[in-house]
Design an enzyme around this catalytic site. Structure first.
Site, PDB file in Angstrom:
ATOM      1  CB  THR A 137       8.785  -2.124  -1.074  1.00  0.00           C
ATOM      2  OG1 THR A 137       9.234  -3.406  -0.611  1.00  0.00           O
ATOM      3  CG2 THR A 137       9.965  -1.176  -1.114  1.00  0.00           C
ATOM      4  CG  ASP A 157      10.933  -6.622   1.326  1.00  0.00           C
ATOM      5  OD1 ASP A 157      10.587  -7.156   2.391  1.00  0.00           O
ATOM      6  OD2 ASP A 157      10.639  -7.083   0.215  1.00  0.00           O
ATOM      7  CG  ASP A 215      13.970  -4.111  -1.366  1.00  0.00           C
ATOM      8  OD1 ASP A 215      13.129  -3.194  -1.469  1.00  0.00           O
ATOM      9  OD2 ASP A 215      13.827  -5.218  -1.901  1.00  0.00           O
ATOM     10  CG  ASP A 231      13.153  -4.192  -7.320  1.00  0.00           C
ATOM     11  OD1 ASP A 231      11.968  -4.599  -7.251  1.00  0.00           O
ATOM     12  OD2 ASP A 231      14.134  -4.890  -6.998  1.00  0.00           O
ATOM     13  NE  ARG A 283      11.086 -13.979  -2.825  1.00  0.00           N
ATOM     14  CZ  ARG A 283      10.164 -13.025  -3.051  1.00  0.00           C
ATOM     15  NH1 ARG A 283      10.522 -11.866  -3.553  1.00  0.00           N
ATOM     16  NH2 ARG A 283       8.903 -13.236  -2.771  1.00  0.00           N
ATOM     17  N   GLY A 306       3.880  -5.599  -4.626  1.00  0.00           N
ATOM     18  CA  GLY A 306       3.291  -5.928  -3.331  1.00  0.00           C
ATOM     19  C   GLY A 306       2.744  -4.690  -2.641  1.00  0.00           C
ATOM     20  NE  ARG A 335       3.772 -10.176  -7.826  1.00  0.00           N
ATOM     21  CZ  ARG A 335       4.570  -9.266  -7.276  1.00  0.00           C
ATOM     22  NH1 ARG A 335       5.189  -8.387  -8.058  1.00  0.00           N
ATOM     23  NH2 ARG A 335       4.764  -9.228  -5.974  1.00  0.00           N
TER      24      ARG A 335
END
Length: 328
Positions: A130, A132, A134, A107, A176, A15, A76
């Protein structure tokens, strides 16, 4: 510097995140500074397989630091998941004389880099990009700060309508598997309640919180919900549940969606991306391999890819406590 490369490639994968262009710029100009040719790889790992390469110079990346998204584009690649696909990618790199690779992403991007290094011995360094936030081994990822500001700005606007019409708004934000955006943006925007994947707070707590708020005179409320939180099958089902459980609420749902990915990166993200872009090239020159460069206590550090992608960051419990106190 211990190592020396003649040609380094750079790609973005997964993303997109605001600040990726700033990171590419820093990688390209670091290569120029150290007299290394930099090759931009379009469309991530799929472009690596297909040989979509372009020589990037210091002038190639002018006026990109302020742009959102990634001018190298992202895609992707199902083909790259196979050994045959990765062998094609390694062959294309060898043909082009690319000796090492800087990958910018999350990741999934780092997992692909691990296989590429394991199977073909290509030195790889990663940059966490990213929204997020994360990824382990770094305090912040590129794009996270911008996404937070985008979400807070949106919630501020929605609150104007909520206050004007005495409404309860459920606002879904990205996340998510991680609730960093929801938790931090919710506190920053003054939300009454926040629902995130890391916690199973239960619907009863939220209903109780809304009832208490109403008794204290609140006529409008904001609830921030991370997309991965499953109090209901989705946020619309959650809204129905609230409506069935509590009378008198005029409930609305707003899903912010991909607006959180776009826009010009914040100053923080531009600076972070610049630091990590330089850090990635210098890590390669020091002979480091299969590592991600991150930021820890304002210092650029390196961690193994396996550490970066293993598990999730611990929840900021202090921030949850702050929310409980300030949302009364």
């Amino acid at each position: 510097m211990l190592g020396k490369y003649k040609k380094i490639g750079v790609l973005t994968s997964g993303g997109d995140a605001p600040g990726m262009n700033a990171a590419i710029r820093a990688v390209v100009r670091s290569c120029s500074y150290y007299n290394i040719e930099c090759i931009g790889i379009y469309r991530g790992y799929q472009g690596l397989i297909e040989g979509e390469f372009e020589v990037l110079t210091a002038r190639s990346v002018r006026n990109v630091i302020n742009r959102g998204g990634t001018f190298l584009k992202s895609a992707r690649s199902q083909e790259f998941r196979s050994e045959e696909g990765r062998a094609k990618a390694a062959s294309k790199m060898k043909e082009a004389g690319i000796e090492a690779l800087v990958v910018i992403g999350g990741d999934g991007t780092f997992t692909g880099a691990i296989y590429l290094e394991q199977e073909h011995g290509i030195p790889v360094v990663g940059i966490p990009g990213t929204i997020d936030n994360d990824i382990n081994g770094t305090d912040y990822t590129i794009g996270y700060d911008t996404a937070l500001n985008t979400v807070v700005d949106a919630i501020d606007k929605i609150r104007d309508t909520a206050s004007s019409h005495d409404r309860l708004f459920l606002i879904e934000v990205m996340g998510r598997d991680a609730g960093d955006i929801a938790l931090n943006a919710g506190v920053g925007a003054g939300a009454e309640e926040i629902l995130i994947p890391e916690e199973d707070m239960g619907v009863e707590r939220m209903l109780d919180s809304l009832q208490k708020s109403r008794k204290t005179g609140k006529t409008s409320s904001i609830i921030v919900v991370a997309e991965g939180e499953k109090s209901g099958k989705n946020i619309f089902e959650l809204a129905e549940l609230i409506g069935e459980s509590l009378e008198g609420y005029d409930i609305r749902v707003s899903v912010l969606g991909h607006i959180q990915r776009g826009g010009a990166p914040s100053c923080y993200d531009r600076v972070l991306a610049s630091k990590l872009g330089v850090g990635a090239v210098e890590a390669l020159l020091r002979g480091e391999n299969r590592v991600m460069v991150g930021i820890t206590n304002k210092l650029v550090t390196s961690v193994d890819f396996e550490v970066a992608i293993k598990g999730h960051k611990p929840l900021d419990k202090e921030l949850r406590r702050v929310l409980d106190i300030t949302s009364v």
